[in-house]
Design an enzyme around this catalytic site. Sequence first.
Site, short mmCIF file in Angstrom:
data_model
loop_
_atom_site.label_atom_id
_atom_site.label_comp_id
_atom_site.label_asym_id
_atom_site.label_seq_id
_atom_site.Cartn_x
_atom_site.Cartn_y
_atom_site.Cartn_z
N ARG A 8 0.82 -1.23 0.00
CA ARG A 8 0.00 0.00 0.00
C ARG A 8 0.85 1.27 0.00
O ARG A 8 0.47 2.29 0.58
CB ARG A 8 -0.94 0.06 1.21
CG ARG A 8 -1.90 -1.10 1.35
CD ARG A 8 -2.91 -1.16 0.22
NE ARG A 8 -4.00 -2.07 0.52
CZ ARG A 8 -4.00 -3.37 0.21
NH1 ARG A 8 -2.98 -3.91 -0.42
NH2 ARG A 8 -5.05 -4.11 0.50
N CYS A 59 -10.69 -0.59 3.35
CA CYS A 59 -10.08 -0.65 4.69
C CYS A 59 -9.59 0.74 5.10
O CYS A 59 -8.97 1.44 4.31
CB CYS A 59 -8.92 -1.64 4.70
SG CYS A 59 -9.49 -3.35 4.73
N GLU A 80 -4.88 3.92 5.94
CA GLU A 80 -4.79 3.59 4.51
C GLU A 80 -5.61 4.63 3.75
O GLU A 80 -5.25 5.08 2.68
CB GLU A 80 -5.32 2.18 4.24
CG GLU A 80 -5.33 1.88 2.75
CD GLU A 80 -5.76 0.47 2.41
OE1 GLU A 80 -5.25 -0.49 3.02
OE2 GLU A 80 -6.61 0.33 1.51
N1 EPU Z 1 -10.98 -10.64 10.64
C1 EPU Z 1 -11.77 -10.66 11.76
N2 EPU Z 1 -12.73 -9.72 11.91
C2 EPU Z 1 -12.95 -8.76 10.98
C3 EPU Z 1 -12.15 -8.73 9.83
C4 EPU Z 1 -11.17 -9.69 9.69
O1 EPU Z 1 -11.58 -11.51 12.64
O2 EPU Z 1 -13.84 -7.94 11.18
C5 EPU Z 1 -9.99 -11.70 10.46
C6 EPU Z 1 -10.37 -12.63 9.32
O3 EPU Z 1 -11.21 -13.65 9.75
C7 EPU Z 1 -9.02 -13.14 8.85
C8 EPU Z 1 -8.08 -11.96 9.14
O4 EPU Z 1 -8.75 -11.12 10.09
O5 EPU Z 1 -8.62 -14.22 9.62
C9 EPU Z 1 -7.75 -11.18 7.88
O6 EPU Z 1 -8.96 -10.69 7.30
P1 EPU Z 1 -9.17 -10.49 5.73
O7 EPU Z 1 -8.83 -11.75 5.01
O8 EPU Z 1 -10.48 -9.87 5.51
O9 EPU Z 1 -8.02 -9.54 5.32
P2 EPU Z 1 -7.64 -8.15 5.85
O10 EPU Z 1 -6.21 -8.23 6.26
O11 EPU Z 1 -8.59 -7.60 6.84
C10 EPU Z 1 -6.73 -7.36 3.53
C11 EPU Z 1 -6.75 -6.05 2.80
C12 EPU Z 1 -8.02 -5.93 1.98
C13 EPU Z 1 -8.11 -7.09 1.00
C14 EPU Z 1 -8.11 -8.39 1.83
C15 EPU Z 1 -8.10 -9.62 0.93
C16 EPU Z 1 -5.57 -4.37 4.06
C17 EPU Z 1 -5.66 -3.24 5.03
N3 EPU Z 1 -6.70 -4.96 3.75
O12 EPU Z 1 -7.77 -7.29 4.49
O13 EPU Z 1 -7.88 -4.73 1.21
O14 EPU Z 1 -9.29 -7.01 0.25
O15 EPU Z 1 -6.91 -8.44 2.63
O16 EPU Z 1 -6.86 -9.76 0.34
O17 EPU Z 1 -4.48 -4.67 3.58
C18 EPU Z 1 -8.29 -2.39 1.26
O18 EPU Z 1 -7.05 -2.27 1.20
O19 EPU Z 1 -9.06 -1.40 1.28
C19 EPU Z 1 -8.84 -3.73 1.34
C20 EPU Z 1 -10.13 -3.96 1.49
#
Ligand code: EPU
Length: 302
Positions: A177, A226, A296
Site C-alpha cells: 500500500r 479498509c 490507509e
Molecule cells: N478478521 C476478523 N474480523 C474482521 C475482519 C477480519 O476476525 O472484522 C480476520 C479474518 O477472519 C481473517 C483476518 O482477520 O482471519 C484477515 O482478514 P481479511 O482476510 O479480511 O483480510 P484483511 O487483512 O482484513 C486485507 C486487505 C483488503 C483485502 C483483503 C483480501 C488491508 C488493510 N486490507 O484485508 O484490502 O481485500 O486483505 O486480500 O491490507 C483495502 O485495502 O481497502 C482492502 C479492502
Amino acid sequence: MRLEDRQLLAAIEGLNVEHQSGISLSEYTSLGIGGTTDLLLIRKHESIPGLLQLLDDRKIPHKFLGGGSNLLVGDGELPWIVVQLARPEPDVVLEGNSAHVDAADDLGRTVTDCAKHDLGGMEGLIGVPGTIGGALRMNAGAYGMQIGSYVREVKLFSAATRTIEILRGDQISFEYRHTSFPPDDMMLAVTLELPSKSYQEIIQGIRICNEKRRASQPLGQKSAGCVFKNPPGASAGRMIDELGLKGFSVGDARVSDRHANFFVNAGKASAKDMLSLIADVRDRVERAYGVKLENEVVVWHA
Ligand code: EPU
C-alpha cells in the site's frame, strides 16, 4: 473554492479543460462524504503542464482526484479545487502481453477487458473500486497480488519538473500500500505486462475472489475500503473486531458489522464524524495492543 477570474476561466477553456462550478465531493467519493468546490476536467494529457502553470501562477491550491474510493474529504466549502482526468475512449489498448491503460480507467473493467484477451494475473483486484491511477499510486492489492508486480512503464506528470515523464517499472518502488511516487505527481497512464491465461481460468479466479470478498466485506454500503493499513504480521480488522467494536458509531459513521476495518457511512455521516470515529478506534487499538494503526484512507482536510 470558486474560480471566478474571467481571464483565468477563458484560459482554462482555451486548454480544452472543462470547468464545473460548485460540485459536491460527496458525489465523487465512495464514502459519500465531502464538501463543495470547483472541478477542472482534463480531456488531454497535453493540457496538464499549461493548466498547472495557470494554477501555480495564481497560487490556486488544487488536488488530483482519481476514483474517490480511498478518500475521506472534509465538510463544507473546501479551500482548494480538484483536477480530474476525463475517462478516455477506447479503454484498454492491447499489444501482445502488454496492456496500455489510461489512469482514469476503471480498475475492475480493466481486469475484465484484459481477461477477454486471455491476459490475467490481476484477478484478485476485481472487486477493488477505483481507477487505475489510484490503484497505481497506492499499489492496490488483494488476495496475494498487487498491481505493482505487473507495471512495465508509467506515464505521469511530475510536479518537480513540471513535465510529462515516462518511468520504467524498475525505477518505481512498490511496497505494501505504498509507492515511491512523490505525492504531487499525477498518474496519467500505465503499461502493464500480464501473463497469458485462458479466459476460463481467469474468470474462475475472479469468481473465487468475488465470493471471498462478498463473504467478508460490506460491499453494498458506502465505504472507503479498509481504513487502516495492516501492521506487519497482523490484521487491523481482527484487532478492532476483538475489541468488540463492530457497530461502534459516531453519528452516522459506523464500524461495519461485517468487516471491522471498513467504516461505513450509514446515512448522512460528516467528515467530522468519520474522523472522530477513526481517531477513537486508533486510540483504543493502541491502548489495547500497543500498536498505532496507520491510515490507509487518504484524508483531504477542509
Ligand atoms: N478478521 C476478523 N474480523 C474482521 C475482519 C477480519 O476476525 O472484522 C480476520 C479474518 O477472519 C481473517 C483476518 O482477520 O482471519 C484477515 O482478514 P481479511 O482476510 O479480511 O483480510 P484483511 O487483512 O482484513 C486485507 C486487505 C483488503 C483485502 C483483503 C483480501 C488491508 C488493510 N486490507 O484485508 O484490502 O481485500 O486483505 O486480500 O491490507 C483495502 O485495502 O481497502 C482492502 C479492502
